[in-house]
Design an enzyme around this catalytic site. Structure first.
Site, PDB file in Angstrom:
ATOM      1  CG  ASP A   1     -71.258  37.227  -6.057  1.00 25.46           C
ATOM      2  OD1 ASP A   1     -72.101  38.107  -6.342  1.00 25.46           O
ATOM      3  OD2 ASP A   1     -70.412  36.816  -6.876  1.00 25.46           O
TER       4      ASP A   1
ATOM      5  CE  LYS B   1     -74.896  39.854 -13.935  1.00 30.93           C
ATOM      6  NZ  LYS B   1     -73.906  39.018 -13.260  1.00 30.93           N
TER       7      LYS B   1
ATOM      8  CG  PHE C   1     -69.470  34.026 -12.826  1.00 27.54           C
ATOM      9  CD1 PHE C   1     -68.332  33.770 -13.593  1.00 27.54           C
ATOM     10  CD2 PHE C   1     -70.044  35.288 -12.896  1.00 27.54           C
ATOM     11  CE1 PHE C   1     -67.795  34.756 -14.409  1.00 27.54           C
ATOM     12  CE2 PHE C   1     -69.503  36.279 -13.720  1.00 27.54           C
ATOM     13  CZ  PHE C   1     -68.379  36.004 -14.481  1.00 27.54           C
TER      14      PHE C   1
END
Ligand SMILES: *Cc1c(COP(=O)(O)O)cnc(C)c1O
Length: 406
Positions: free
Chosen positions: A226, A255, A141
């Site tokens: 990532d 995040k 993702f």
């Protein structure tokens, strides 16, 4: 004349918001540390942290202070000017990592979009416009823009939105032979989460990441990590690549970076950064002073031995609780992940029911996450108290008992 104020409830959501989410029935209104309260005053222990975002809990005093101070100083400048918080945060990220240059964006998606554009552009200007292939992984993702959903390894995110960006290929995660089979000099980048978050909390094996590094070097491709979910202290190292001792060419962070304030960063080397020039890319809000001031305060706390070592100790406590719950109820087949990114895979007879456990947990007063239909996920604050862990896990055990009794 005052217009009549109607109460804001969960029903309001269906009346005003585009229906892309199915939020819980209750509305959180307040948070402190690892506790949250809803409109009715019910208290929850927070083991979700948004989704691995509030890495220092809710309303951490140092972050609140940074936000207040910057809020009374300077909110925004265009990119015609730079600003002190962004430069300070950038300097700290560079000093603490492999990176020689950093670029700020606002979300994980934007950081990845930027990273993929940079990788393509670097190949284009340094090698050939035909060196455009991106290799990515099943169940990965990377975000929700059209480029990033196309790199996501889950067609459910990208189907139904028209033609996708081309020359992106997906192979199984942790399968180096599969990468070898599609890797060539036409490849500009391999994109990987060192720990797949949304895909089920699956850590890369050390030999897989090292193998990707070697393949990228052999074919002059860039290795992109990532670390939007697994970075910024979550594993007990500042970034997961440090644990693996495999250095990427480009790394994305978001995040936990802002502890709840939207901000993201692309880290890379000076040499790769030099493929971009004035006007190559941009963002109105990227590197915003408010965001960078909060992120700097979060960085100063997270990048300390006390917090990073604490992550390892707290993980042990979580794992002990999960093993105890499994010993009692026989629901987990595997407890995995790293640091405070914890996955608990459900046994075959409970496959597909992760959401049932999540909703029952909220009912019992603890917020947890799932990662796909078969895995429970815990991404608590990196500074969660032992008492909060014990209390939240007792509530989770009650929720499990309730689901099994139903
Ligand atoms: C959450 C996430 C993203 C997307 O971040 P947004 O801020 O939602 O755009 C990208 N990559 C990974 C690994 C993530 O966990």
């Amino acid at each position: 004349m005052a217009t009549e104020q109607t109460a804001i409830t969960r029903a309001t959501f269906d009346e005003v918001i585009v229906p892309i989410y199915a939020p819980a029935d209750f509305i959180p209104v307040k948070g402190r540390g690892s506790r949250i309260w809803d409109q009715q005053g019910k208290e929850y222990v927070d083991f979700a942290g948004g989704i691995a975002v509030t890495a220092l809990g809710h309303c951490h005093p140092a972050l609140v202070a940074a936000l207040h101070a910057q809020g009374e100083t300077l909110w925004h400048t265009s990119n015609v000017f730079t600003n002190e918080p962004a430069l300070r945060l950038g300097r700290k990220l560079i000093d603490a990592t492999f990176a020689g240059r950093v670029l700020f964006m606002n979300s994980g998606t934007e950081a990845n979009e930027t990273a993929f554009k940079l990788a393509r552009h670097y190949a284009c200007v340094r090698h050939s416009p035909f060196k455009s292939k991106i290799i990515a992984f099943h169940n990965a993702f990377h975000g929700r823009s059209l480029f990033t959903v196309s790199v996501d390894g889950q067609p459910k995110y990208s189907d139904g939105f028209g033609p996708k960006p081309a020359d992106i290929i997906h192979v199984p995660f942790n399968d180096l032979h599969a990468v070898q089979a599609v890797m060539d000099d036409h490849t500009c980048a391999v994109v990987v989460e060192p720990i797949q978050g949304e895909g089920g909390v699956t850590a890369a094996t050390p030999s897989f990441l090292q193998g990707l590094r070697d393949l990228c070097d052999r074919h002059q491709a860039l290795l992109v990590f990532d670390e939007v979910q697994c970075g910024m202290g979550r594993t007990g190292d500042l970034f997961a690549y440090m644990h693996y001792e495999v250095t990427p060419d480009i790394l994305t962070s978001a995040k936990a970076l802002g502890g709840g304030f939207p901000v993201s960063a692309v880290l890379t080397t000076q040499e790769i950064a030099s493929a971009f020039h004035v006007g190559s890319h941009g963002s109105t809000y990227g590197g915003n002073p408010l965001a960078c001031a909060v992120a700097e305060a979060a960085f100063d706390i997270i990048n300390t031995p006390a917090v990073l070592n604490g992550v390892r100790a707290k993980r042990q406590k979580f794992v002990q609780h999960l093993r105890r719950i499994d010993a009692q109820f026989e629901i987990f087949s595997d407890i995995r992940g790293m640091g405070l990114l914890i996955g608990a895979a459900l046994r075959p007879q409970y496959k597909g029911r992760a959401r049932d456990f999540l909703y029952a947990a909220a009912e019992a007063g603890v917020m947890v996450l799932n990662a796909g239909p078969d895995v429970m996920r815990f991404a608590p604050s990196l500074v969660v108290d032992e008492a909060d862990i014990d209390d939240g896990m007792a509530r989770f055990a009650r929720a499990v008992a309730k689901v099994l009794a139903a």
